[in-house]
Design an enzyme around this catalytic site. Sequence first.
Site, short mmCIF file in Angstrom:
data_model
loop_
_atom_site.label_atom_id
_atom_site.label_comp_id
_atom_site.label_asym_id
_atom_site.label_seq_id
_atom_site.Cartn_x
_atom_site.Cartn_y
_atom_site.Cartn_z
CG ASP A 8 -1.69 1.26 1.45
OD1 ASP A 8 -1.63 2.15 0.58
OD2 ASP A 8 -2.37 1.37 2.49
CE LYS A 70 -1.84 6.83 -3.51
NZ LYS A 70 -2.35 5.93 -2.44
CD GLU A 168 -5.18 3.46 -2.49
OE1 GLU A 168 -6.05 4.21 -2.04
OE2 GLU A 168 -4.05 3.85 -2.82
CG ASP A 190 -9.08 5.00 1.96
OD1 ASP A 190 -8.63 5.57 2.97
OD2 ASP A 190 -8.35 4.44 1.11
P1 ADP Z 1 -3.07 7.52 3.78
O1 ADP Z 1 -3.96 6.47 3.20
O2 ADP Z 1 -3.38 8.90 3.28
O3 ADP Z 1 -1.62 7.18 3.65
P2 ADP Z 1 -3.63 6.64 6.52
O4 ADP Z 1 -4.72 5.71 6.22
O5 ADP Z 1 -2.36 6.06 6.98
O6 ADP Z 1 -3.38 7.66 5.35
O7 ADP Z 1 -4.20 7.67 7.64
C1 ADP Z 1 -3.40 8.58 8.29
C2 ADP Z 1 -4.31 9.48 9.11
O8 ADP Z 1 -4.98 8.70 10.11
C3 ADP Z 1 -3.54 10.55 9.84
O9 ADP Z 1 -4.20 11.80 9.70
C4 ADP Z 1 -3.61 10.10 11.31
O10 ADP Z 1 -3.59 11.19 12.19
C5 ADP Z 1 -4.95 9.41 11.33
N1 ADP Z 1 -5.07 8.46 12.45
C6 ADP Z 1 -4.29 7.40 12.72
N2 ADP Z 1 -4.69 6.80 13.85
C7 ADP Z 1 -5.75 7.51 14.32
C8 ADP Z 1 -6.59 7.41 15.50
N3 ADP Z 1 -6.41 6.47 16.39
N4 ADP Z 1 -7.57 8.32 15.63
C9 ADP Z 1 -7.74 9.32 14.72
N5 ADP Z 1 -6.99 9.46 13.63
C10 ADP Z 1 -6.00 8.57 13.43
MG MG Z 2 -4.56 4.82 2.28
#
Ligand code: ADP
Ligand code: MG
Length: 602
Positions: A8, A70, A168, A190
């Site tokens: 991913d 990205k 995805e 998502d």
């Molecule tokens: P991407 O797909 O854009 O790479 P992610 O799915 O990894 O992103 O999500 C990252 C986001 O999730 C960040 O903004 C992070 O602060 C938020 N996040 C991660 N854990 C938590 C949580 N426990 N509660 C709220 N937000 C969260």
């Molecule tokens: Mg993602």
Amino acid sequence: MPPIVGIDLGTTNSLVAYMKDGAPVCIPDERGRTLVPSVISVGEGGLELVGDLARGRRITAHDRTVFSVKRFMGRSLEDVRDELHLLPFGVRERGGLLQIRLLDREFTPQELSAFILRELKRRAEKHLGEEVGPAVITVPAYFNDAQRQATKAAGLIAGLKVLRIVNEPTAAALAYGLSNRDRGVVAVYDFGGGTFDISILRITDGVFHVLSTNGDTHLGGDDIDQALMDRLLPGVPEALRADACLLQALRQACERAKCDLSSAGEARVVVSMPGRAEIDLVVTRRQLEGVMRPVVERTRTACLAALKDAGLSASDVDEVLLVGGSTRIPMVRSLVAETFGCEPRCELDPDEVVALGAAVQADILAGKTRDMLLLDVTPLSLGIEGFGGVMNVLVPRNSTIPASVKEAFTTAADNQTAVVVHVLQGERELAAENRSLARFELPVDPLPSGLARVEVEFLIDADGILNVTARDLRTGRGQSVEVIPSHGLTEDEILGMVREGIEHGREDMEMRWLVEARTEADIVLNAARKAVTQARAAGVPEERLTRFTEQIGELARVRDGTDHGAIRGALKRFNAETEDLAAKIMDAAVKSALTGKSLSEA
Ligand code: ADP
Ligand code: MG
């Protein structure tokens, strides 16, 4: 057989997973963390730092630290102009590729993404104790071919063999084992760090169709961090509010508090910079919910739009899957439940679910998971040769199969008695550079150029067998052949063809533009030469006819040159200057000949 990993490659975080004893698992680092922040930083001596090491440097070395790569994949400067003001690093275009400047070096988005992929590859190799090469990489469902191609190129640069690019949301559904269902509608919600995507999928006999996608490429957890920060800022001494480092530290403290508040009722926002500043505030979940409501509400609007585009209502959705770190927020979960009228699935870690699904897809490709249908896509574009030797793509690379596409063509010459249907496979703009799969002739009724209508249909069944049919729409006469597109091509050859397409992209386009401009000029010249006689018969004065012949000569001269821009210019001029005559004599047949795509004479 080397293990095939699933990756991913996220905007905020990236992960790598593999199939262990029949179940997908994400691979952790030495400290047990599965997430690799998608951040790259150029350190001392030009050393590149990736992941957690780089993330910390967003504060201390912001001018040489890059994130959200990205967003730039497969895009032009024009595409990303609106986003540039948000970024601390310089971006420009060179040779058709974006270049991101870090210190005194420039990188393409593909190269930067390759740093992240290399880190994931290294991590997997360390964990598995063997070399890792083949991989499946996920991309958002709305990524276009250029963005998918760029992702594949990043994999190649990182030394991976990208076997498949997977959507995805499809990966999320695979992780939940939904391909075992015969049919059903799945919504994948998502909500990540910087982007929000909602996809509505239909599963039919194990094949996924993306019915619609919606979302916001600038809506995510980052906006919640910002909203919380805006709320807390008035409590910070005025003098400190202009300190960029302090603001960055506060932003990270807000993010931590936000994450804590997903499971606790209260959290502390602490920033401690010895000798400079000390901030220690308490935030409650209710306060956070108050500031983030507008952000979260915006996702509802996108969900409703996606349902509408899919022609469905919320009650038609059988399952809703939660993906992305921000779906851990209780308020987000209740909004999803409310919007779709059912409890969303959240048994799998929302950070990991896409990578897990990529590993499942990798396993299917390795032929190990037998009880799931193979979800296949065409590895290379399929098309037919057009007049002048150009490639006309009917089924683009990476299309899901089964697929069926129809397109109408016309003839380029007068009284053509047959057309050639030359079936091609590959990514190059010119027919001759692509692989020839089949060739047949279809008799057509002799007519002036541009009047015949030949419909070509490509049908690819679930086994990847291509059936090409051509039909003269006037007589209904048809002919068809069956070909197996990938037959005889090894994975390496396919990758080679994709790479060649990327490498020769620009020169191919130049050549194609020239061929197309010349073809159009030939059609116009052909019609114009005939028109001289018709014009004389229509009583156009001899003087005007002499001038007309000169104009034809001028166009013919430019046509033989190699500058497609000049030919286009000459055509435009010619058309404008002969409008008076055209109005009188050029019939509809000629006009349609000027616009239709045409096939060669047999
Ligand atoms: P991407 O797909 O854009 O790479 P992610 O799915 O990894 O992103 O999500 C990252 C986001 O999730 C960040 O903004 C992070 O602060 C938020 N996040 C991660 N854990 C938590 C949580 N426990 N509660 C709220 N937000 C969260
Ligand atoms: Mg993602």
